[in-house]
Design a protein around this motif. Sequence first.
Motif, PDB file in Angstrom:
ATOM      1  N   THR A   1       0.815  -1.108  -0.087  1.00 41.08           N
ATOM      2  CA  THR A   1       0.009  -0.049   0.102  1.00 41.08           C
ATOM      3  C   THR A   1       0.909   1.106   0.042  1.00 41.08           C
ATOM      4  OG1 THR A   1      -1.635  -1.078   1.300  1.00 41.08           O
ATOM      5  CG2 THR A   1      -1.869   1.317   1.059  1.00 41.08           C
TER       6      THR A   1
ATOM      7  N   GLN B   1       1.722   5.129   0.513  1.00 34.78           N
ATOM      8  CA  GLN B   1       1.315   6.006   1.310  1.00 34.78           C
ATOM      9  C   GLN B   1       1.438   7.366   0.399  1.00 34.78           C
ATOM     10  OE1 GLN B   1      -0.271   5.241   3.775  1.00 34.78           O
ATOM     11  NE2 GLN B   1       0.550   3.024   4.047  1.00 34.78           N
ATOM     12  N   GLU B   2       0.829   8.478   1.124  1.00 30.33           N
ATOM     13  CA  GLU B   2       0.904   9.857   0.429  1.00 30.33           C
ATOM     14  C   GLU B   2       2.358  10.445   0.687  1.00 30.33           C
ATOM     15  OE1 GLU B   2      -1.512  11.520  -0.988  1.00 30.33           O
ATOM     16  OE2 GLU B   2      -3.070  10.048  -0.863  1.00 30.33           O
TER      17      GLU B   2
ATOM     18  N   GLY C   1      -3.592   3.039  -5.353  1.00 33.60           N
ATOM     19  CA  GLY C   1      -3.132   3.119  -3.981  1.00 33.60           C
ATOM     20  C   GLY C   1      -2.292   1.650  -3.494  1.00 33.60           C
ATOM     21  N   SER C   2      -2.847   0.810  -3.900  1.00 27.63           N
ATOM     22  CA  SER C   2      -2.260  -0.339  -3.554  1.00 27.63           C
ATOM     23  C   SER C   2      -2.022  -1.547  -4.622  1.00 27.63           C
ATOM     24  CB  SER C   2      -3.021  -1.218  -2.443  1.00 27.63           C
ATOM     25  OG  SER C   2      -4.333  -1.753  -2.788  1.00 27.63           O
TER      26      SER C   2
END
Length: 282
Positions: free
Chosen positions: A217, A219-220, A230-231
């Motif tokens: 995943t 992250q920002e 995102g993942s």
Amino acid sequence: MTFYGNAPYSFPEGLQRVSWYGFNGTPSVMFDGLLSHIGGQASGSMFASYLPSVVTREAEPSPLIMDANFVILGNEVSLMVSVTVDMPVTTANNQIHFFVAREGYHSQTNLVVDMLESEPLTLTTPGQNVLVQRTFMADPDWIDEDLRLIAVAQSQASKEILQATLAVADYAATVVVDCEPDGVLAPWRLQGPEGLDTTGFGDKTLNVFFAGDYTITWQEVPLWTPPAGGSESQTVLEDGTITFVGQYTDGPFATVTAGPLGNTDSTYGASVVDFDGDGDLD
């Protein structure tokens, strides 16, 4: 292995082992439980002092063959040690000792931080073998690339060390994390078999103990757009490798190829900023 006599690097079993040898100076070095050197010298190397002991012990054949490996699940470590008799064992009261060490900890080589319960070794005849297992919960600080697990077969009567082995990590596969563009230290979370759940930043290659399904995943990262979705999940086979590529876009800087900024000739530049926040350019 290195044993340290002062807190916070000492522990009761380690101090007991040092006192068992009867050392009365610092540093104290023991080769195979039989040849000792007490103290050092003010400067220079102890190589010349230690070399005769090393050569003497290397010339002695060992009656045992030992191999070891380990796996880590969470904070649980499983150690497997194989012992095979190669020549008749004539020493008495033999035991296998297990040491947990950290390489480079406190700038020491294989600094021992714990000892596990010893195991009697009763094999004496060539061809005999035994497989010994130890499972223990390790301090989270020990679970890293510097963890060292060492098994030593030793006579408690003569103190002679018959054989020793450094356990190797029984990795099953490799997971590569590749953040793009290079230099973006993007945070990520990796989850996998047997409850694996770890985090990191930027590019990294992880050796994992279990094949199977892994999910990363992303992250920002401030001022960047994270990878779509995102993942991502992938499956890695035994002895295989998978690579997760996280492509971050729309960053704060863009490559300029036209005009004066795109000129690749030698240039000069300066930057002036208010470093200390007092309103004046520094």
